[in-house]
Design an enzyme around this catalytic site. Sequence first.
Site, PDB file in Angstrom:
ATOM      1  N   GLY A  17       0.788  -1.226   0.000  1.00 44.13           N
ATOM      2  CA  GLY A  17       0.000   0.000   0.000  1.00 44.13           C
ATOM      3  C   GLY A  17       0.817   1.271   0.000  1.00 44.13           C
ATOM      4  O   GLY A  17       0.316   2.344   0.332  1.00 44.13           O
ATOM      5  N   ASN A 107      -5.069   1.158 -13.888  1.00 39.59           N
ATOM      6  CA  ASN A 107      -4.119   0.302 -13.177  1.00 39.59           C
ATOM      7  C   ASN A 107      -2.717   0.840 -13.421  1.00 39.59           C
ATOM      8  O   ASN A 107      -2.450   1.472 -14.440  1.00 39.59           O
ATOM      9  CB  ASN A 107      -4.219  -1.137 -13.708  1.00 39.59           C
ATOM     10  N   HIS A 109       1.172  -0.521 -13.741  1.00 37.57           N
ATOM     11  CA  HIS A 109       1.966  -1.742 -13.882  1.00 37.57           C
ATOM     12  C   HIS A 109       3.440  -1.351 -13.816  1.00 37.57           C
ATOM     13  O   HIS A 109       3.853  -0.383 -14.473  1.00 37.57           O
ATOM     14  CB  HIS A 109       1.640  -2.437 -15.211  1.00 37.57           C
TER      15      HIS A 109
HETATM   16  C1  GRF Z   1       3.546  -1.461  -7.392  1.00 36.36           C
HETATM   17  O1  GRF Z   1       4.820  -1.871  -7.879  1.00 36.36           O
HETATM   18  C2  GRF Z   1       2.605  -1.284  -8.559  1.00 36.36           C
HETATM   19  O2  GRF Z   1       3.231  -0.876  -9.755  1.00 36.36           O
HETATM   20  C3  GRF Z   1       2.069  -2.678  -8.749  1.00 36.36           C
HETATM   21  O3  GRF Z   1       1.949  -3.215  -7.447  1.00 36.36           O
HETATM   22  C4  GRF Z   1       2.888  -2.570  -6.590  1.00 36.36           C
HETATM   23  C5  GRF Z   1       2.133  -2.019  -5.427  1.00 36.36           C
HETATM   24  O4  GRF Z   1       3.040  -1.653  -4.445  1.00 36.36           O
HETATM   25  N1  GRF Z   1       0.798  -2.666  -9.431  1.00 36.36           N
HETATM   26  P1  GRF Z   1       2.414  -0.992  -3.103  1.00 36.36           P
HETATM   27  O5  GRF Z   1       1.474  -2.020  -2.500  1.00 36.36           O
HETATM   28  O6  GRF Z   1       1.702   0.254  -3.517  1.00 36.36           O
HETATM   29  O7  GRF Z   1       3.621  -0.720  -2.225  1.00 36.36           O
END
Ligand code: GRF
Length: 196
Positions: A17, A107, A109
């Site tokens: 998060g 989203n 990525h």
């Molecule tokens: C991030 O690397 C994002 O690009 C991917 O999932 C990860 C989430 O990280 N979709 P966090 O939970 O926000 O630290």
Amino acid sequence: MQQKPAKNLILFASGSGSNVENITRYFAEDSRVRIRGVLCNNPKAGVIERCRRLGLPLYCFNRVAFEDPAGLLSLLRGLEPDLIALAGFLWKIPEPLVTAFPGQIINIHPALLPKFGGKGMYGMHVHRAVVAAREKESGITIHYVNEAYDQGAVIFQAQVALEGTESPEDVAEMVHALEYEHFPPVIHSLLFPRHG
Ligand code: GRF
């Protein structure tokens, strides 16, 4: 002049998060945007503690609830989202949700799609694959969500050059920095499109 109602932002997360926290801090001073809810599918996710600490409304659900789209739909409709952002959410969004909120689900990525995307490509799996492929760059892709993993229209990409000596952990750190820098402003630009 009558203050326009705030824009409602909904976030989905499955993991630590850090993006949820970063987005929250970015909009903390902006009364025109409120995070109406964080939805989480993982009772062990670090995002749960972050929501407690940040005072964010948190809705946790399991697979049974997630696969009853009517239930999730009524929850989401009740939150009146202007934008739904997946910030590290690992399940595929069911078709009924995609069609219920056309052009409103995005989203992020942690790679330069269409490379290194698709099922199983998340978190460190992505960065390991980028290092193994000796890529000269990596980065982030923010895209609309459609019924297939990571194949929605691209909204924004940012790159970072790789020297070829980085570990997957180094790449993860470099990509996270791009996420924190760009995800909130891209969300802002989608909530407040500049016409003309
Ligand atoms: C991030 O690397 C994002 O690009 C991917 O999932 C990860 C989430 O990280 N979709 P966090 O939970 O926000 O630290």
